[in-house]
Design an enzyme around this catalytic site. Structure first.
Site, PDB file in Angstrom:
ATOM      1  N   SER A 114       0.859  -1.179   0.000  1.00 37.73           N
ATOM      2  CA  SER A 114       0.000   0.000   0.000  1.00 37.73           C
ATOM      3  C   SER A 114       0.899   1.235   0.000  1.00 37.73           C
ATOM      4  O   SER A 114       1.706   1.411   0.916  1.00 37.73           O
ATOM      5  CB  SER A 114      -0.881  -0.029   1.258  1.00 37.73           C
ATOM      6  OG  SER A 114      -1.593   1.175   1.400  1.00 37.73           O
ATOM      7  N   LYS A 120      -1.267  -0.995  -4.275  1.00 34.63           N
ATOM      8  CA  LYS A 120      -2.445  -0.174  -3.929  1.00 34.63           C
ATOM      9  C   LYS A 120      -1.982   1.271  -3.785  1.00 34.63           C
ATOM     10  O   LYS A 120      -0.999   1.540  -3.085  1.00 34.63           O
ATOM     11  CB  LYS A 120      -3.034  -0.697  -2.618  1.00 34.63           C
ATOM     12  CG  LYS A 120      -3.981   0.238  -1.870  1.00 34.63           C
ATOM     13  CD  LYS A 120      -4.724  -0.524  -0.774  1.00 34.63           C
ATOM     14  CE  LYS A 120      -4.825   0.274   0.517  1.00 34.63           C
ATOM     15  NZ  LYS A 120      -5.513  -0.465   1.595  1.00 34.63           N
ATOM     16  N   LYS A 179      -2.989   5.136  -2.588  1.00 38.62           N
ATOM     17  CA  LYS A 179      -3.932   5.973  -1.850  1.00 38.62           C
ATOM     18  C   LYS A 179      -4.334   7.123  -2.762  1.00 38.62           C
ATOM     19  O   LYS A 179      -3.476   7.704  -3.448  1.00 38.62           O
ATOM     20  CB  LYS A 179      -3.255   6.522  -0.590  1.00 38.62           C
ATOM     21  CG  LYS A 179      -2.969   5.441   0.456  1.00 38.62           C
ATOM     22  CD  LYS A 179      -4.261   4.940   1.075  1.00 38.62           C
ATOM     23  CE  LYS A 179      -3.988   3.969   2.216  1.00 38.62           C
ATOM     24  NZ  LYS A 179      -5.217   3.523   2.862  1.00 38.62           N
ATOM     25  N   GLU A 224     -11.315   0.973  -3.166  1.00 41.49           N
ATOM     26  CA  GLU A 224     -11.580   0.760  -1.738  1.00 41.49           C
ATOM     27  C   GLU A 224     -12.162   2.018  -1.089  1.00 41.49           C
ATOM     28  O   GLU A 224     -11.610   3.113  -1.247  1.00 41.49           O
ATOM     29  CB  GLU A 224     -10.248   0.361  -1.065  1.00 41.49           C
ATOM     30  CG  GLU A 224     -10.345   0.003   0.407  1.00 41.49           C
ATOM     31  CD  GLU A 224      -8.992  -0.500   0.942  1.00 41.49           C
ATOM     32  OE1 GLU A 224      -8.116  -0.868   0.131  1.00 41.49           O
ATOM     33  OE2 GLU A 224      -8.817  -0.491   2.174  1.00 41.49           O
ATOM     34  N   GLY A 274      -4.318  -4.052   6.274  1.00 43.10           N
ATOM     35  CA  GLY A 274      -3.286  -3.834   7.290  1.00 43.10           C
ATOM     36  C   GLY A 274      -3.437  -2.480   7.946  1.00 43.10           C
ATOM     37  O   GLY A 274      -4.111  -1.584   7.423  1.00 43.10           O
TER      38      GLY A 274
HETATM   39  O1  OSB Z   1      -7.074   2.230   4.712  1.00 51.32           O
HETATM   40  O2  OSB Z   1      -6.069   0.392   4.381  1.00 51.32           O
HETATM   41  C1  OSB Z   1      -6.109   1.511   4.935  1.00 51.32           C
HETATM   42  C2  OSB Z   1      -2.898   2.033   6.976  1.00 51.32           C
HETATM   43  C3  OSB Z   1      -3.396   2.724   8.055  1.00 51.32           C
HETATM   44  C4  OSB Z   1      -4.729   3.052   8.084  1.00 51.32           C
HETATM   45  C5  OSB Z   1      -5.575   2.673   7.035  1.00 51.32           C
HETATM   46  C6  OSB Z   1      -5.096   1.949   5.958  1.00 51.32           C
HETATM   47  C7  OSB Z   1      -3.717   1.668   5.915  1.00 51.32           C
HETATM   48  C8  OSB Z   1      -3.071   1.002   4.798  1.00 51.32           C
HETATM   49  C9  OSB Z   1      -1.747   0.314   5.088  1.00 51.32           C
HETATM   50  O3  OSB Z   1      -3.466   1.049   3.649  1.00 51.32           O
HETATM   51  C10 OSB Z   1      -1.795  -1.149   4.883  1.00 51.32           C
HETATM   52  C11 OSB Z   1      -0.587  -1.849   5.477  1.00 51.32           C
HETATM   53  O4  OSB Z   1      -0.532  -2.069   6.724  1.00 51.32           O
HETATM   54  O5  OSB Z   1       0.294  -2.201   4.692  1.00 51.32           O
HETATM   55 MG    MG Z   2      -8.356   1.112   3.420  1.00 46.79          MG
END
Ligand code: OSB
Ligand code: MG
Length: 373
Positions: A135, A161, A163, A213, A290
């Site tokens: 991510s 992924k 953001k 997502e 995660g």
């Molecule tokens: O929205 O998936 C999320 C991390 C902190 C809070 C929200 C999210 C995330 C991640 C990180 O996308 C995922 C990871 O732990 O690799």
């Molecule tokens: Mg998320």
């Protein structure tokens, strides 16, 4: 076995790289580690609530309160033979899933150790390695993002992924897609949009994304159903699914076609497995999300992702992606295999050991609860 002692450790670790989402930028990561003692064994769980109510309304402070004043007293001194005994004792507590998950998962580790089974096997998992992705947070500019994606693709991550947020969406996805036409790619908006932004998602629909997502409000199901009806790309819910009931309601109205299961967000491994089973019965794929966990939380995520319907790669990256070398409070580290998987530990329980010196170095405060017979 009787729960004899419980410890809470509030820790904070520096992240290897700052992590930016539509709700904020994190440079360090706090968590509460929960240790549960019985019959000479110790089980560990991680509560993933953050410093502020940004991803979820829970924080370290609310979880500290709920754990210490309600959840720990509900099981201290109790005879526990299965996770169901813990779930039953927590039933009076409304909400606070992250606090509940930290303690319930510690008992799962304890019971799996008592059975001599790896947590994955104790849960009913069927894999010895789980497919994973990475991510990638919002970057200062497009070139920085392309560099970051290139670095992770070269490191062997087979799914990425991104953001997104308003102003950091269609153009950046197009740029990544042009450079990596075949890369399995998905995006996560963390609730940064409204239904009035539907045209943005109809544009994203052309990039063959695995899923989109949590585009809309963190509690909403109805408008996600309206948006899903306009799109070819599956919507995936994260923040909106905080219990098995939310999952059932979401499937009933077709609010999504995929669910991201985060063990903390849904209140523990029992609820996580229940959502997995429900989705399997509906033919809806799930994957393991995660929360930038330490190796304790990561080990629980890896175990969960061995269940059969975890058919999309999880946000379970190698330990080095999260924390600087030698800082994570548990060992061994999780490593990325050549096939973009992570191997499932084979030792009983979580399969990672908490290192007391590293725990002490990261700790901000500690509280111990002892059963007085
Ligand atoms: O929205 O998936 C999320 C991390 C902190 C809070 C929200 C999210 C995330 C991640 C990180 O996308 C995922 C990871 O732990 O690799
Ligand atoms: Mg998320």
């Amino acid at each position: 076995m009787r729960i004899e002692r419980v410890e809470l450790h509030h820790i904070e670790l520096p992240l290897a790289h700052p992590f930016e989402t539509s709700f904020g930028r994190e440079v360090t990561r706090p968590c509460i580690l929960v240790a549960v003692y019985a019959d000479g064994l110790t089980g560990w769980g991680e509560c993933v609530a953050g410093d502020g109510p940004w991803f979820s309304c829970e924080t370290v402070e609310t979880a500290w309160h709920i754990l210490g004043d309600f959840l720990i007293p509900a099981i201290l001194g109790a005879e526990v033979a299965s996770p169901a005994d813990v779930v039953r004792r927590f039933r009076r507590v409304r909400g606070h899933p992250m606090a509940r998950a930290g303690l319930e998962n510690a008992v799962w580790d304890l019971l799996a150790q008592a059975e001599g089974l790896p947590l994955a096997a104790y849960l009913g998992g069927v894999r010895d390695r789980v497919p994973v992705g990475v991510s990638i947070g919002i970057q200062p500019d497009r070139d920085a993002l392309l560099d970051r994606v290139a670095r992770y693709v070269e490191a062997g991550y087979g799914r990425v992924k991104l953001k997104i947020k308003p102003g950091w969406d269609v153009a950046v996805v197009r740029a990544v897609r042009e450079r990596w036409p075949d890369l399995p790619l998905q995006v996560d908006a963390n609730s940064a949009y409204t239904l009035a932004d539907a045209p943005v998602f109809r544009e994203l629909d052309q990039f063959d994304l695995l899923l989109i997502e949590q585009p809309l409000h963190y509690e909403d199901l109805v408008e996600h159903a309206r948006l899903q009806a306009q799109l070819r790309t599956p919507l995936c819910l994260d923040e909106s699914i905080r219990s098995p009931e939310h999952a059932r309601w979401a499937l009933e109205i077709a609010a999504c076609r995929v669910i991201n299961i985060k063990v903390g967000r849904v209140g523990g491994l029992t609820a996580a497995r229940a959502i997995h089973d429900l989705c399997a019965a509906h033919g809806v794929p799930v994957w393991c999300g995660g929360m930038l966990e330490t190796n304790v939380g990561r080990a629980a995520n890896v175990a969960l992702a061995t269940l059969p319907n975890f058919s999309l790669p999880g946000d379970i990256s190698a330990s080095a992606r999260y924390y600087p070398p030698g800082r994570d409070i548990a060992a061994p580290d999780f490593l990325l295999n050549d096939d973009s998987t992570i191997s499932v530990p084979t030792a009983p329980g979580l399969g990672v050991r908490v290192i007391p010196e590293r725990l002490a170095a990261a700790r901000l405060r500690e509280r111990t609860f002892v059963w007085q017979s």
